[in-house]
Design an enzyme around this catalytic site. Structure first.
Site, PDB file in Angstrom:
ATOM      1  N   VAL A 149       0.867  -1.173   0.000  1.00 25.71           N
ATOM      2  CA  VAL A 149       0.000   0.000   0.000  1.00 25.71           C
ATOM      3  C   VAL A 149       0.907   1.226   0.000  1.00 25.71           C
ATOM      4  O   VAL A 149       1.936   1.246   0.693  1.00 25.71           O
ATOM      5  CB  VAL A 149      -0.901   0.027   1.249  1.00 25.71           C
ATOM      6  CG1 VAL A 149      -1.795   1.266   1.251  1.00 25.71           C
ATOM      7  CG2 VAL A 149      -1.744  -1.244   1.330  1.00 25.71           C
ATOM      8  N   CYS A 150       0.521   2.242  -0.773  1.00 21.30           N
ATOM      9  CA  CYS A 150       1.219   3.526  -0.750  1.00 21.30           C
ATOM     10  C   CYS A 150       2.699   3.320  -1.088  1.00 21.30           C
ATOM     11  O   CYS A 150       3.020   2.527  -1.974  1.00 21.30           O
ATOM     12  CB  CYS A 150       0.998   4.164   0.630  1.00 21.30           C
ATOM     13  SG  CYS A 150       1.348   5.932   0.752  1.00 21.30           S
ATOM     14  N   THR A 151       3.592   3.967  -0.407  1.00 17.94           N
ATOM     15  CA  THR A 151       5.020   3.840  -0.724  1.00 17.94           C
ATOM     16  C   THR A 151       5.604   2.488  -0.295  1.00 17.94           C
ATOM     17  O   THR A 151       6.804   2.259  -0.482  1.00 17.94           O
ATOM     18  CB  THR A 151       5.820   4.977  -0.061  1.00 17.94           C
ATOM     19  OG1 THR A 151       5.473   5.017   1.321  1.00 17.94           O
ATOM     20  CG2 THR A 151       5.496   6.322  -0.699  1.00 17.94           C
ATOM     21  N   ALA A 188      -2.439   2.432  -4.472  1.00 13.89           N
ATOM     22  CA  ALA A 188      -2.020   3.839  -4.448  1.00 13.89           C
ATOM     23  C   ALA A 188      -1.931   4.315  -2.988  1.00 13.89           C
ATOM     24  O   ALA A 188      -1.731   3.515  -2.079  1.00 13.89           O
ATOM     25  CB  ALA A 188      -2.985   4.661  -5.289  1.00 13.89           C
TER      26      ALA A 188
END
Lengths: 215, 215
Positions: free
Chosen positions: B99-101, B149
């Protein structure tokens, strides 16, 4: 402004963490996870533990209180330290809020009598028993009392309240930075939208649990 | 099926807890929060602590791995125990996710070379540096690699993957029980939808941080 997020054994993690990620970005706010005793507090599923940094006695003047929910059998609904704390701090809060069945905890503390409020869709009748006027809205604001529907609705509640307090631009920044542009792969997130047999199945299961508790 | 959710100092809480509430409902799954050492792990804001029950060495055969993100400066991107663990367990996973970075962490472990993937919108260029093909989609599935994202997209990722593994009915049940029927009060959740000056402001701030790190 101090933001106090209540933890108790059996809380639902996303109920607490959803609003945390939104309201916790309030400029100048200090966030504290608070529980009857400081230390680890384990969730409803028994496999996720958050640490409460403060005890109820440590936090006497929060500007905002967030009460998460959990399975009804495990909620602090009876007279005791949590109820006493809620009644006391509510006298000084700017906002008293809940997610999911957290509104039952507020209700049991006598804080929602005569107020419009919401909770998890399976517990709306239970909420009425505390004198609240249940609504089907996702986020309900009645005076300083803000209640949200089931689990994930705490994110919408947190973002809504953030906007009220800090303005639209701050809230939009937080929405952008958390990329909160939801795209659920199904459209079954409410009893009106989910397949009817699925809704009926969960209503029956909930009734069974309530019957077992009443015996 | 064992679900291992990685924690590291500076992780973003909702990145981990969002997918947890969805995938953690997988029938028969055992969920474990895992970190370099068992014990408390504090998040990016420094005021929320989760407890890792297991060390990396304890978890050798997860079926699913979830890697949350966090501010890029605090991610485990360099060779070390986290990278070694990811490379080792990935050989046996059914699904390797982020998830995310968190996708930068997978990328730095060499797991996304040549694959379609995504990350937080502010880090898409960074992802390309690991040989991945960044896309603007919210949830990207390329083989067994599932990347989401920014922050809140982990909920959509978790629900999507739950449906793939356990079927639509289980995923719809979880959506219904978590009342995941999002109604954000603003429509600013992506760089395409947010006010342009807000997007520009955050891009400039991110650039400033990157420049500072590079110095």
């Amino acid at each position: 402004m101090r933001l106090a997020i209540l933890l108790f054994p059996g809380f639902t993690a996303l109920d607490a963490v959803g609003p945390y990620e939104m309201l916790g970005q309030l400029p100048g706010a200090e966030t504290l996870f608070v529980a009857e005793r400081p230390g680890p507090v384990t969730n409803d599923n028994g496999n996720l533990t958050l640490v409460a940094e403060a005890s109820l006695d440590d936090v006497t003047d929060p500007g905002i209180v967030v009460v998460p929910g959990g399975p009804t059998a495990r909620l602090p609904l009876t007279p005791g330290p949590v109820q006493d704390w809620l009644k006391t701090v509510d006298a000084g809060t700017t906002w008293t809020t809940s997610v999911c069945t957290g509104s039952l905890v507020l209700g049991a503390a006598g804080l929602l009598a005569g107020r419009r409020a919401t909770t998890h869709w399976l517990s709306l009748d239970h909420l009425a028993a505390y004198g609240a006027q249940p609504t089907g809205e996702r986020v309900v604001i009645d005076g300083k009392y803000v209640t949200a529907a089931g689990v994930s609705s705490g994110i919408d509640m947190g973002l809504t309240l953030l906007g009220r307090i800090a303005g639209d631009r701050v809230a939009q920044s937080v929405q952008l930075l958390t990329e909160y542009d939801p795209q659920p792969p199904y459209d079954a997130g409410s009893p009106e939208k989910a397949p009817a047999d699925l809704v009926a199945e969960w209503r029956a299961r909930q009734q069974e649990i309530m019957n077992r508790q009443a015996r």
